[in-house]
Design a protein around this motif. Structure first.
Motif, PDB file in Angstrom:
ATOM      1  N   VAL A   1       0.884  -1.162   0.000  1.00  0.00           N
ATOM      2  CA  VAL A   1       0.000   0.000   0.000  1.00  0.00           C
ATOM      3  C   VAL A   1       0.925   1.216   0.000  1.00  0.00           C
ATOM      4  CG1 VAL A   1      -1.674   1.309   1.369  1.00  0.00           C
ATOM      5  CG2 VAL A   1      -1.899  -1.182   1.160  1.00  0.00           C
ATOM      6  N   VAL A   2       0.675   2.126  -0.939  1.00  0.00           N
ATOM      7  CA  VAL A   2       1.545   3.281  -1.101  1.00  0.00           C
ATOM      8  C   VAL A   2       0.801   4.531  -0.651  1.00  0.00           C
ATOM      9  CG1 VAL A   2       2.864   4.654  -2.752  1.00  0.00           C
ATOM     10  CG2 VAL A   2       2.693   2.176  -3.034  1.00  0.00           C
ATOM     11  N   ILE A   3       1.407   5.263   0.258  1.00  0.00           N
ATOM     12  CA  ILE A   3       0.852   6.530   0.716  1.00  0.00           C
ATOM     13  C   ILE A   3       1.610   7.647   0.016  1.00  0.00           C
ATOM     14  CG2 ILE A   3       0.487   8.066   2.697  1.00  0.00           C
ATOM     15  CD1 ILE A   3       0.458   5.461   4.438  1.00  0.00           C
ATOM     16  N   CYS A   4       0.876   8.416  -0.752  1.00  0.00           N
ATOM     17  CA  CYS A   4       1.475   9.557  -1.457  1.00  0.00           C
ATOM     18  C   CYS A   4       1.082  10.809  -0.690  1.00  0.00           C
ATOM     19  CB  CYS A   4       0.968   9.616  -2.892  1.00  0.00           C
ATOM     20  SG  CYS A   4       1.431   8.195  -3.882  1.00  0.00           S
ATOM     21  N   ASP A   5       2.015  11.317   0.096  1.00  0.00           N
ATOM     22  CA  ASP A   5       1.765  12.512   0.884  1.00  0.00           C
ATOM     23  C   ASP A   5       1.875  13.719  -0.034  1.00  0.00           C
ATOM     24  OD1 ASP A   5       1.431  11.361   3.552  1.00  0.00           O
ATOM     25  OD2 ASP A   5       3.554  10.826   3.372  1.00  0.00           O
ATOM     26  N   ILE A   6       0.864  14.576  -0.020  1.00  0.00           N
ATOM     27  CA  ILE A   6       0.859  15.763  -0.866  1.00  0.00           C
ATOM     28  C   ILE A   6       1.856  16.766  -0.308  1.00  0.00           C
ATOM     29  CG2 ILE A   6      -0.552  17.691  -1.690  1.00  0.00           C
ATOM     30  CD1 ILE A   6      -2.945  15.678  -1.646  1.00  0.00           C
ATOM     31  N   VAL A   7       2.696  17.281  -1.198  1.00  0.00           N
ATOM     32  CA  VAL A   7       3.757  18.211  -0.826  1.00  0.00           C
ATOM     33  C   VAL A   7       3.308  19.616  -1.225  1.00  0.00           C
ATOM     34  CG1 VAL A   7       6.165  18.848  -1.193  1.00  0.00           C
ATOM     35  CG2 VAL A   7       5.487  16.446  -1.245  1.00  0.00           C
TER      36      VAL A   7
END
Length: 146
Positions: A139-145
Motif C-alpha cells: 500500500v503506497v501513501i502519497c503525501d501531498i507536498v
C-alpha cells in the motif's frame, strides 16, 4: 511470448485504452471506475530516467494524501510504477483534474492494518488480488507536498 510478457502487454494496452477514452471523452468517462477516482501517476523510470505515467485508482484519499495499491491484479510481481516510486519517491499525481506534487512511501505494517479494511471496502477486488499472490501487496501513501 511468456505469460509474464503477455500480462505486461495486456496491462499496457489497458492503460493506453484508458488514456484514450479519457482524452476522447474530455475526461468525462472512466473518471471513477468502481467508485474510486482515477489517478494519473507521473514517475521517473528507475532504469531509463525517463518520465513515465500510468492510470490507477485511489481507494482512499483526502486533502493530505492519496493512497495507491500496488496490486498488479494479484500478479506475483510488483508493478513497475511501484518500483519506480521506490527508486524516486518524488512524483506527481493528477486527481480530479488537479496536478499535485507528492512524496510516496510504502505504508508500514501498522498503517496498512488501518488502511486495508478501507481499501477493500472501497473495492472488494483488492481482497481477491491478495488471495492470488503470495507477496504482501504494498500500500503506497502519497503525501501531498506543498
Amino acid at each position: 511470448m511468456n505469460s509474464n510478457a503477455v500480462k505486461d502487454y495486456s496491462a499496457k494496452l489497458m492503460n493506453h485504452g484508458h488514456r484514450l477514452i479519457l482524452k476522447v471523452s474530455g475526461n468525462r468517462l472512466l473518471t471513477t471506475p468502481f467508485g474510486m477516482p482515477t489517478v494519473e501517476l507521473h514517475t521517473v523510470g528507475r532504469k531509463s530516467g525517463l518520465a513515465r505515467s500510468c492510470y490507477l485508482t485511489s481507494p482512499v484519499n483526502d486533502s493530505s494524501r492519496i493512497v495507491l495499491v500496488a496490486s498488479k491484479g494479484g500478479d506475483d510481481r510488483n508493478p513497475d510504477w511501484y518500483r519506480n516510486l521506490q527508486a524516486t519517491p518524488d512524483a506527481e499525481i493528477v486527481i480530479r483534474g488537479e496536478r499535485r506534487k507528492v512524496k510516496a512511501r510504502t505504508a508500514d505494517a501498522d498503517e496498512k492494518a488501518v488502511l486495508w479494511p478501507q481499501i477493500v471496502s472501497a473495492y472488494k477486488g483488492y481482497a481477491q488480488y491478495q488471495k492470488r499472490t503470495d507477496r504482501d501487496i504494498p500500500v503506497v501513501i502519497c503525501d501531498i507536498v506543498g
